[in-house]
Scaffold this motif. Structure first.
Motif, PDB file in Angstrom:
ATOM      1  N   MET A 180       0.815  -1.198   0.000  1.00  0.00           N
ATOM      2  CA  MET A 180       0.000   0.000   0.000  1.00  0.00           C
ATOM      3  C   MET A 180       0.858   1.261   0.000  1.00  0.00           C
ATOM      4  O   MET A 180       0.410   2.296  -0.446  1.00  0.00           O
ATOM      5  N   TRP A 181       2.082   1.140   0.519  1.00  0.00           N
ATOM      6  CA  TRP A 181       2.962   2.308   0.502  1.00  0.00           C
ATOM      7  C   TRP A 181       3.355   2.683  -0.915  1.00  0.00           C
ATOM      8  O   TRP A 181       3.537   3.861  -1.221  1.00  0.00           O
ATOM      9  N   ALA A 182       3.472   1.685  -1.767  1.00  0.00           N
ATOM     10  CA  ALA A 182       3.812   1.960  -3.164  1.00  0.00           C
ATOM     11  C   ALA A 182       2.691   2.748  -3.839  1.00  0.00           C
ATOM     12  O   ALA A 182       2.953   3.698  -4.586  1.00  0.00           O
ATOM     13  N   VAL A 183       1.447   2.375  -3.567  1.00  0.00           N
ATOM     14  CA  VAL A 183       0.313   3.087  -4.149  1.00  0.00           C
ATOM     15  C   VAL A 183       0.270   4.517  -3.627  1.00  0.00           C
ATOM     16  O   VAL A 183       0.039   5.464  -4.390  1.00  0.00           O
ATOM     17  N   ALA A 184       0.520   4.690  -2.345  1.00  0.00           N
ATOM     18  CA  ALA A 184       0.541   6.040  -1.774  1.00  0.00           C
ATOM     19  C   ALA A 184       1.656   6.877  -2.395  1.00  0.00           C
ATOM     20  O   ALA A 184       1.470   8.067  -2.680  1.00  0.00           O
ATOM     21  N   GLY A 185       2.807   6.277  -2.627  1.00  0.00           N
ATOM     22  CA  GLY A 185       3.919   6.995  -3.258  1.00  0.00           C
ATOM     23  C   GLY A 185       3.593   7.380  -4.686  1.00  0.00           C
ATOM     24  O   GLY A 185       3.902   8.496  -5.125  1.00  0.00           O
ATOM     25  N   ILE A 186       2.966   6.473  -5.429  1.00  0.00           N
ATOM     26  CA  ILE A 186       2.577   6.774  -6.811  1.00  0.00           C
ATOM     27  C   ILE A 186       1.577   7.921  -6.838  1.00  0.00           C
ATOM     28  O   ILE A 186       1.686   8.849  -7.652  1.00  0.00           O
ATOM     29  N   LEU A 187       0.609   7.875  -5.942  1.00  0.00           N
ATOM     30  CA  LEU A 187      -0.384   8.949  -5.888  1.00  0.00           C
ATOM     31  C   LEU A 187       0.238  10.275  -5.467  1.00  0.00           C
ATOM     32  O   LEU A 187      -0.142  11.331  -5.986  1.00  0.00           O
ATOM     33  N   ALA A 188       1.210  10.243  -4.563  1.00  0.00           N
ATOM     34  CA  ALA A 188       1.883  11.473  -4.143  1.00  0.00           C
ATOM     35  C   ALA A 188       2.661  12.092  -5.299  1.00  0.00           C
ATOM     36  O   ALA A 188       2.610  13.314  -5.514  1.00  0.00           O
ATOM     37  N   VAL A 189       3.372  11.273  -6.043  1.00  0.00           N
ATOM     38  CA  VAL A 189       4.118  11.771  -7.202  1.00  0.00           C
ATOM     39  C   VAL A 189       3.158  12.298  -8.261  1.00  0.00           C
ATOM     40  O   VAL A 189       3.412  13.338  -8.883  1.00  0.00           O
ATOM     41  N   THR A 190       2.033  11.622  -8.457  1.00  0.00           N
ATOM     42  CA  THR A 190       1.038  12.068  -9.422  1.00  0.00           C
ATOM     43  C   THR A 190       0.477  13.432  -9.045  1.00  0.00           C
ATOM     44  O   THR A 190       0.340  14.314  -9.898  1.00  0.00           O
ATOM     45  N   ILE A 191       0.185  13.605  -7.780  1.00  0.00           N
ATOM     46  CA  ILE A 191      -0.326  14.899  -7.313  1.00  0.00           C
ATOM     47  C   ILE A 191       0.717  15.988  -7.521  1.00  0.00           C
ATOM     48  O   ILE A 191       0.389  17.107  -7.946  1.00  0.00           O
ATOM     49  N   ALA A 192       1.982  15.680  -7.265  1.00  0.00           N
ATOM     50  CA  ALA A 192       3.045  16.665  -7.485  1.00  0.00           C
ATOM     51  C   ALA A 192       3.147  17.039  -8.962  1.00  0.00           C
ATOM     52  O   ALA A 192       3.304  18.215  -9.310  1.00  0.00           O
ATOM     53  N   ILE A 193       3.045  16.050  -9.849  1.00  0.00           N
ATOM     54  CA  ILE A 193       3.089  16.328 -11.290  1.00  0.00           C
ATOM     55  C   ILE A 193       1.916  17.208 -11.697  1.00  0.00           C
ATOM     56  O   ILE A 193       2.073  18.154 -12.477  1.00  0.00           O
ATOM     57  N   ILE A 194       0.744  16.918 -11.176  1.00  0.00           N
ATOM     58  CA  ILE A 194      -0.441  17.716 -11.494  1.00  0.00           C
ATOM     59  C   ILE A 194      -0.264  19.150 -11.013  1.00  0.00           C
ATOM     60  O   ILE A 194      -0.570  20.106 -11.740  1.00  0.00           O
ATOM     61  N   ILE A 195       0.239  19.319  -9.796  1.00  0.00           N
ATOM     62  CA  ILE A 195       0.435  20.662  -9.242  1.00  0.00           C
ATOM     63  C   ILE A 195       1.424  21.464 -10.078  1.00  0.00           C
ATOM     64  O   ILE A 195       1.267  22.673 -10.258  1.00  0.00           O
ATOM     65  N   ILE A 196       2.434  20.803 -10.629  1.00  0.00           N
ATOM     66  CA  ILE A 196       3.452  21.502 -11.411  1.00  0.00           C
ATOM     67  C   ILE A 196       2.962  21.804 -12.830  1.00  0.00           C
ATOM     68  O   ILE A 196       3.170  22.910 -13.339  1.00  0.00           O
ATOM     69  N   GLU A 197       2.314  20.851 -13.486  1.00  0.00           N
ATOM     70  CA  GLU A 197       2.021  20.973 -14.915  1.00  0.00           C
ATOM     71  C   GLU A 197       0.676  21.628 -15.247  1.00  0.00           C
ATOM     72  O   GLU A 197       0.590  22.392 -16.202  1.00  0.00           O
ATOM     73  N   VAL A 198      -0.372  21.315 -14.518  1.00  0.00           N
ATOM     74  CA  VAL A 198      -1.716  21.761 -14.890  1.00  0.00           C
ATOM     75  C   VAL A 198      -1.875  23.281 -14.859  1.00  0.00           C
ATOM     76  O   VAL A 198      -2.445  23.840 -15.805  1.00  0.00           O
ATOM     77  N   PRO A 199      -1.388  23.989 -13.862  1.00  0.00           N
ATOM     78  CA  PRO A 199      -1.573  25.449 -13.896  1.00  0.00           C
ATOM     79  C   PRO A 199      -0.952  26.113 -15.129  1.00  0.00           C
ATOM     80  O   PRO A 199      -1.527  27.043 -15.696  1.00  0.00           O
ATOM     81  N   SER A 200       0.199  25.619 -15.543  1.00  0.00           N
ATOM     82  CA  SER A 200       0.842  26.172 -16.732  1.00  0.00           C
ATOM     83  C   SER A 200      -0.003  25.932 -17.979  1.00  0.00           C
ATOM     84  O   SER A 200      -0.149  26.824 -18.821  1.00  0.00           O
ATOM     85  N   LEU A 201      -0.549  24.747 -18.112  1.00  0.00           N
ATOM     86  CA  LEU A 201      -1.390  24.436 -19.269  1.00  0.00           C
ATOM     87  C   LEU A 201      -2.684  25.246 -19.248  1.00  0.00           C
ATOM     88  O   LEU A 201      -3.146  25.711 -20.295  1.00  0.00           O
ATOM     89  N   ARG A 202      -3.260  25.428 -18.094  1.00  0.00           N
ATOM     90  CA  ARG A 202      -4.499  26.211 -17.986  1.00  0.00           C
ATOM     91  C   ARG A 202      -4.242  27.688 -18.230  1.00  0.00           C
ATOM     92  O   ARG A 202      -5.059  28.360 -18.862  1.00  0.00           O
ATOM     93  N   ARG A 203      -3.104  28.186 -17.759  1.00  0.00           N
ATOM     94  CA  ARG A 203      -2.768  29.591 -17.934  1.00  0.00           C
ATOM     95  C   ARG A 203      -2.607  29.938 -19.419  1.00  0.00           C
ATOM     96  O   ARG A 203      -3.024  31.000 -19.869  1.00  0.00           O
ATOM     97  N   ARG A 204      -1.991  29.006 -20.180  1.00  0.00           N
ATOM     98  CA  ARG A 204      -1.781  29.228 -21.608  1.00  0.00           C
ATOM     99  C   ARG A 204      -2.972  28.767 -22.445  1.00  0.00           C
ATOM    100  O   ARG A 204      -2.929  28.839 -23.664  1.00  0.00           O
ATOM    101  N   GLN A 205      -4.046  28.319 -21.784  1.00  0.00           N
ATOM    102  CA  GLN A 205      -5.292  27.870 -22.405  1.00  0.00           C
ATOM    103  C   GLN A 205      -5.052  26.778 -23.446  1.00  0.00           C
ATOM    104  O   GLN A 205      -5.599  26.804 -24.537  1.00  0.00           O
ATOM    105  N   LEU A 206      -4.249  25.804 -23.082  1.00  0.00           N
ATOM    106  CA  LEU A 206      -3.962  24.663 -23.948  1.00  0.00           C
ATOM    107  C   LEU A 206      -4.879  23.510 -23.550  1.00  0.00           C
ATOM    108  O   LEU A 206      -4.484  22.572 -22.871  1.00  0.00           O
ATOM    109  N   ARG A 207      -6.120  23.595 -24.017  1.00  0.00           N
ATOM    110  CA  ARG A 207      -7.125  22.622 -23.585  1.00  0.00           C
ATOM    111  C   ARG A 207      -6.869  21.230 -24.147  1.00  0.00           C
ATOM    112  O   ARG A 207      -7.005  20.236 -23.450  1.00  0.00           O
ATOM    113  N   LYS A 208      -6.525  21.135 -25.419  1.00  0.00           N
ATOM    114  CA  LYS A 208      -6.278  19.817 -26.014  1.00  0.00           C
ATOM    115  C   LYS A 208      -5.086  19.144 -25.359  1.00  0.00           C
ATOM    116  O   LYS A 208      -5.113  17.949 -25.067  1.00  0.00           O
TER     117      LYS A 208
END
Length: 77
Positions: free
Chosen positions: A1-29
């Motif tokens: 279960m720790w592996a799943v928690a680690g994967i989810l933590a890394v996924t959340i970090a990737i989302i926090i880093i990448e999504v705002p930039s894509l939304r700011r530049r309005q790159l919907r596709k």
């Protein structure tokens, strides 16, 4: 279960880093493609960490092309 928690933590970090930039530049596709690929990758990673047997795509290719290969080898002999 720790592996799943680690994967989810890394996924959340990737989302926090990448999504705002894509939304700011309005790159919907690009945001849709990013989300789908991230979801697919996270799903496979979680399945792999839970030791679920994941089929190899090469096996499907072999099933499709093996009869053709056998027929061609039979013609060439």
């Amino acid at each position: 279960m720790w592996a799943v928690a680690g994967i989810l933590a890394v996924t959340i970090a990737i989302i926090i880093i990448e999504v705002p930039s894509l939304r700011r530049r309005q790159l919907r596709k690009e945001l849709w493609v990013f989300s789908i690929m991230l979801l697919f990758g996270v799903g496979l990673s979680i399945a792999k960490s839970l030791q679920v047997k994941i089929p190899n795509p090469l096996d499907w290719i072999i099933v499709v092309y093996k009869p053709l290969s056998d027929a061609l080898l039979g013609l060439l002999k």
